[in-house]
Design a protein around this motif. Structure first.
Motif, PDB file in Angstrom:
ATOM      1  N   UNK A   1      25.333  11.349 -65.947  1.00  0.00           N
ATOM      2  CA  UNK A   1      25.028  11.330 -64.507  1.00  0.00           C
ATOM      3  C   UNK A   1      24.071  12.457 -64.134  1.00  0.00           C
ATOM      4  N   UNK A   2      24.297  13.607 -64.682  1.00  0.00           N
ATOM      5  CA  UNK A   2      23.416  14.734 -64.404  1.00  0.00           C
ATOM      6  C   UNK A   2      22.009  14.459 -64.916  1.00  0.00           C
ATOM      7  N   UNK A   3      21.944  13.832 -66.097  1.00  0.00           N
ATOM      8  CA  UNK A   3      20.634  13.499 -66.652  1.00  0.00           C
ATOM      9  C   UNK A   3      19.897  12.482 -65.779  1.00  0.00           C
ATOM     10  N   UNK A   4      20.652  11.471 -65.294  1.00  0.00           N
ATOM     11  CA  UNK A   4      20.041  10.437 -64.424  1.00  0.00           C
ATOM     12  C   UNK A   4      19.522  11.058 -63.121  1.00  0.00           C
ATOM     13  N   UNK A   5      20.301  11.949 -62.556  1.00  0.00           N
ATOM     14  CA  UNK A   5      19.881  12.594 -61.309  1.00  0.00           C
ATOM     15  C   UNK A   5      18.621  13.415 -61.515  1.00  0.00           C
ATOM     16  N   UNK A   6      18.544  14.069 -62.656  1.00  0.00           N
ATOM     17  CA  UNK A   6      17.363  14.871 -62.945  1.00  0.00           C
ATOM     18  C   UNK A   6      16.123  13.995 -63.119  1.00  0.00           C
ATOM     19  N   UNK A   7      16.297  12.826 -63.781  1.00  0.00           N
ATOM     20  CA  UNK A   7      15.172  11.898 -63.955  1.00  0.00           C
ATOM     21  C   UNK A   7      14.712  11.317 -62.619  1.00  0.00           C
ATOM     22  N   UNK A   8      15.663  11.004 -61.741  1.00  0.00           N
ATOM     23  CA  UNK A   8      15.302  10.493 -60.407  1.00  0.00           C
ATOM     24  C   UNK A   8      14.491  11.508 -59.627  1.00  0.00           C
ATOM     25  N   UNK A   9      14.921  12.753 -59.707  1.00  0.00           N
ATOM     26  CA  UNK A   9      14.169  13.806 -59.017  1.00  0.00           C
ATOM     27  C   UNK A   9      12.758  13.914 -59.584  1.00  0.00           C
ATOM     28  N   UNK A  10      12.674  13.833 -60.918  1.00  0.00           N
ATOM     29  CA  UNK A  10      11.347  13.888 -61.524  1.00  0.00           C
ATOM     30  C   UNK A  10      10.493  12.684 -61.091  1.00  0.00           C
ATOM     31  N   UNK A  11      11.138  11.476 -60.989  1.00  0.00           N
ATOM     32  CA  UNK A  11      10.401  10.268 -60.571  1.00  0.00           C
ATOM     33  C   UNK A  11       9.885  10.400 -59.138  1.00  0.00           C
ATOM     34  N   UNK A  12      10.723  10.917 -58.252  1.00  0.00           N
ATOM     35  CA  UNK A  12      10.301  11.101 -56.854  1.00  0.00           C
ATOM     36  C   UNK A  12       9.122  12.062 -56.771  1.00  0.00           C
ATOM     37  N   UNK A  13       9.226  13.133 -57.563  1.00  0.00           N
ATOM     38  CA  UNK A  13       8.126  14.099 -57.559  1.00  0.00           C
ATOM     39  C   UNK A  13       6.845  13.461 -58.081  1.00  0.00           C
ATOM     40  N   UNK A  14       6.980  12.644 -59.140  1.00  0.00           N
ATOM     41  CA  UNK A  14       5.811  11.966 -59.696  1.00  0.00           C
ATOM     42  C   UNK A  14       5.214  10.967 -58.708  1.00  0.00           C
ATOM     43  N   UNK A  15       6.081  10.192 -58.066  1.00  0.00           N
ATOM     44  CA  UNK A  15       5.592   9.212 -57.082  1.00  0.00           C
ATOM     45  C   UNK A  15       4.861   9.894 -55.933  1.00  0.00           C
ATOM     46  N   UNK A  16       5.422  11.016 -55.481  1.00  0.00           N
ATOM     47  CA  UNK A  16       4.776  11.759 -54.403  1.00  0.00           C
ATOM     48  C   UNK A  16       3.426  12.280 -54.856  1.00  0.00           C
ATOM     49  N   UNK A  17       3.381  12.787 -56.057  1.00  0.00           N
ATOM     50  CA  UNK A  17       2.112  13.296 -56.588  1.00  0.00           C
ATOM     51  C   UNK A  17       1.103  12.168 -56.760  1.00  0.00           C
ATOM     52  N   UNK A  18       1.592  11.008 -57.235  1.00  0.00           N
ATOM     53  CA  UNK A  18       0.698   9.853 -57.422  1.00  0.00           C
ATOM     54  C   UNK A  18       0.137   9.391 -56.081  1.00  0.00           C
ATOM     55  N   UNK A  19       1.004   9.310 -55.063  1.00  0.00           N
ATOM     56  CA  UNK A  19       0.557   8.861 -53.744  1.00  0.00           C
ATOM     57  C   UNK A  19      -0.482   9.802 -53.150  1.00  0.00           C
ATOM     58  N   UNK A  20      -0.229  11.102 -53.295  1.00  0.00           N
ATOM     59  CA  UNK A  20      -1.180  12.078 -52.776  1.00  0.00           C
ATOM     60  C   UNK A  20      -2.510  11.989 -53.514  1.00  0.00           C
ATOM     61  N   UNK A  21      -2.431  11.818 -54.826  1.00  0.00           N
ATOM     62  CA  UNK A  21      -3.651  11.725 -55.610  1.00  0.00           C
ATOM     63  C   UNK A  21      -4.427  10.449 -55.278  1.00  0.00           C
ATOM     64  N   UNK A  22      -3.713   9.327 -55.094  1.00  0.00           N
ATOM     65  CA  UNK A  22      -4.373   8.063 -54.721  1.00  0.00           C
ATOM     66  C   UNK A  22      -5.053   8.196 -53.363  1.00  0.00           C
ATOM     67  N   UNK A  23      -4.359   8.863 -52.433  1.00  0.00           N
ATOM     68  CA  UNK A  23      -4.933   9.032 -51.093  1.00  0.00           C
ATOM     69  C   UNK A  23      -6.220   9.842 -51.151  1.00  0.00           C
TER      70      UNK A  23
END
Length: 377
Positions: free
Chosen positions: A30-52
Motif C-alpha cells: 500500500x505504501x508503495x502504491x501511494x508513492x507511485x500515485x504521487x509520482x504519477x500526479x507529479x508527472x501528469x502535472x509536469x506533462x500538462x505544464x510542458x504541453x501548455x
C-alpha cells in the motif's frame, strides 16, 4: 501424545512470526502504491505544464494535440437561388373620395353610420331644402302663366296680329322660367346626398343639424372595386423593377397570398425618404379591404446554379468572411466571398464548390485544423 512443556514457547513464537508476515507485506505494498500515485500526479502535472508551454511556442504542436470537439454537420448545396425585395404596402382604392355638399342648408337626416357598406344611390344625408321647394312652387305658377300668355301671343302672331317684339318677349319669358325651374329642381336633388358607387362609409364628417355650405366635406367614402396596392421602394432598386414584373403578395392579417404584377412604377424620388412609389394590381378578393397591410416580395435577382449555405454559419475576421468545413476529422477554415442573402440562406460566389461538409453545431468552438468528432444525429 502430550508435548513436553519445553516445546510450547517455541511453537508460539513460530506462529507469531508466520501471522505477522502477511500484514507487513500488505502495508508495504500500500505504501508503495501511494508513492507511485504521487509520482504519477507529479508527472501528469509536469506533462500538462510542458504541453501548455509547447502549445504556446509551437502552433503545429498545438493543432496536433488539440482535443477533439464534438460537432454536428450540414452540407453546402448547389441549386437555384432567388433573392426578393420585401416591402410593406397598403391596399388603396381609386374610388376613395370625399363627398361634399353642393347646396347650402341645415342637415335634417343622416341615415348611415361609419363603417356601413352601402349600394350605389343609397341616401347618405338630407339637407333642408324648404327654400328651394318654395322657389319651385313660385316658378311653376309663374311658368304656367307665362306659358298661357305665350300660347295666346303665338296664336295672334300666327294670325299676323300684334308685333314680333311682343311674341319674342312672351317666348323669352316662358323659356327663362323653364330654365330657372330646371335649375331649382337640380338644386333640390342636390339636397339629397347619395352614394356615387357601391362602397363603405369610412368617416362621417358632419353632424345632424349642422349648417353646411357648397364644397364642405361630409363623408369619406371608399369604393370596394378598383383596389390596388401602393408601396415605397428604395431608390437603389431603380431599374430593377418595371411595369409587368411578377410580384408575390401576402396579407398577414387574413393569411392569404396571391401572384400579381406591377401595374405602375413612379418616376419621381421622394426627397424625404429616397423612395419611389410602385403600384401593384389587385384583383377582387374576399376579405381584402382598403388600408389593409400587405407584404410584397419582388424578385430582383436569380441564379440557376448557386452555392448556398445557411447564413448563420458565415463568420468574419480581419481577412474576410469564412466558414468551417470538415476534412479528415479536422475543421478547416475556408474563406469565401458572399453574395446576396435571403430567407436565412446566403449565396457563396467563391471559396466553395457546393459539395463541402460544413461544421454546424459547435462552429463557434472550433478553429482551423482543430480535431473534431461528429455526433450521431
Amino acid at each position: 501424545m502430550k508435548l513436553s512443556h519445553k516445546f510450547l514457547p517455541l511453537i508460539g513464537l513460530t506462529f507469531l512470526v508466520f501471522s505477522c508476515e502477511p500484514k507487513d507485506e500488505l502495508a508495504a505494498k500500500r505504501a508503495e502504491l501511494e508513492e507511485l500515485k504521487n509520482q504519477s500526479n507529479e508527472l501528469n502535472t509536469s506533462i500538462a505544464l510542458l504541453e501548455e508551454e509547447l502549445m504556446k511556442m509551437d502552433p503545429e504542436f498545438a493543432s496536433q494535440n488539440q482535443k477533439s470537439i464534438l460537432i454536428t454537420t450540414t452540407n453546402a448545396k448547389k441549386g437555384e437561388f432567388d433573392h426578393y425585395v420585401e416591402v410593406t404596402g397598403s391596399v388603396l382604392s381609386k374610388k376613395n373620395v370625399v363627398i361634399s355638399a353642393e347646396t347650402s342648408g341645415r342637415i335634417l337626416e343622416i341615415p348611415v353610420l361609419e363603417g356601413m357598406r352601402v349600394a350605389k344611390g343609397t341616401v347618405l344625408a338630407k339637407i333642408d331644402a324648404e327654400t328651394i321647394e318654395r322657389s319651385i312652387d313660385e316658378l311653376e305658377n309663374s311658368l304656367e302663366l307665362a306659358t298661357t300668355l305665350f300660347e295666346k301671343q303665338e296664336r295672334l302672331w300666327n294670325q299676323q296680329i300684334g308685333t314680333e317684339v311682343q311674341y319674342l318677349e312672351a317666348k323669352n319669358r316662358k323659356e327663362g322660367l323653364e330654365r330657372n325651374l330646371a335649375s331649382a329642381r337640380t338644386n333640390l336633388d342636390k339636397a339629397v346626398i347619395r352614394a356615387p358607387f357601391t362602397g363603405t362609409i369610412e368617416e362621417v364628417q358632419v353632424r345632424l343639424g349642422e349648417l353646411v355650405q357648397p364644397g364642405m366635406g361630409m363623408f369619406q367614402f371608399v369604393g370596394e372595386s378598383d383596389l390596388f396596392i401602393e408601396a415605397d421602394i428604395s431608390e437603389s432598386y431603380i431599374g430593377v423593377l418595371s411595369k409587368g414584373d411578377s410580384v408575390e403578395v401576402s396579407f398577414p392579417s387574413i393569411n392569404k397570398e396571391l401572384q400579381t404584377k406591377v401595374s405602375s412604377v413612379g418616376a419621381i424620388i421622394n426627397p424625404n425618404n429616397r423612395t419611389f412609389k410602385v403600384e401593384v394590381f389587385l384583383p377582387n378578393m374576399d376579405l381584402v379591404k382598403p388600408n389593409m397591410i400587405s407584404v410584397l416580395k419582388i424578385l430582383d435577382y436569380q441564379s440557376a446554379d448557386a452555392v448556398i449555405v445557411p447564413s448563420y454559419l458565415i463568420l468574419s475576421d480581419n481577412r474576410g468572411d469564412y466558414v468551417f468545413t470538415v476534412e479528415n476529422g479536422k475543421a478547416i477554415k475556408k474563406y469565401v466571398e458572399r453574395g446576396k442573402t435571403f430567407d436565412k440562406e446566403t449565396e457563396i460566389l467563391t471559396g466553395l464548390t457546393g459539395s463541402e461538409v460544413l461544421v454546424d453545431k459547435g462552429f463557434r468552438e472550433v478553429g482551423d485544423n482543430f480535431n473534431v468528432n461528429i455526433a450521431q444525429q
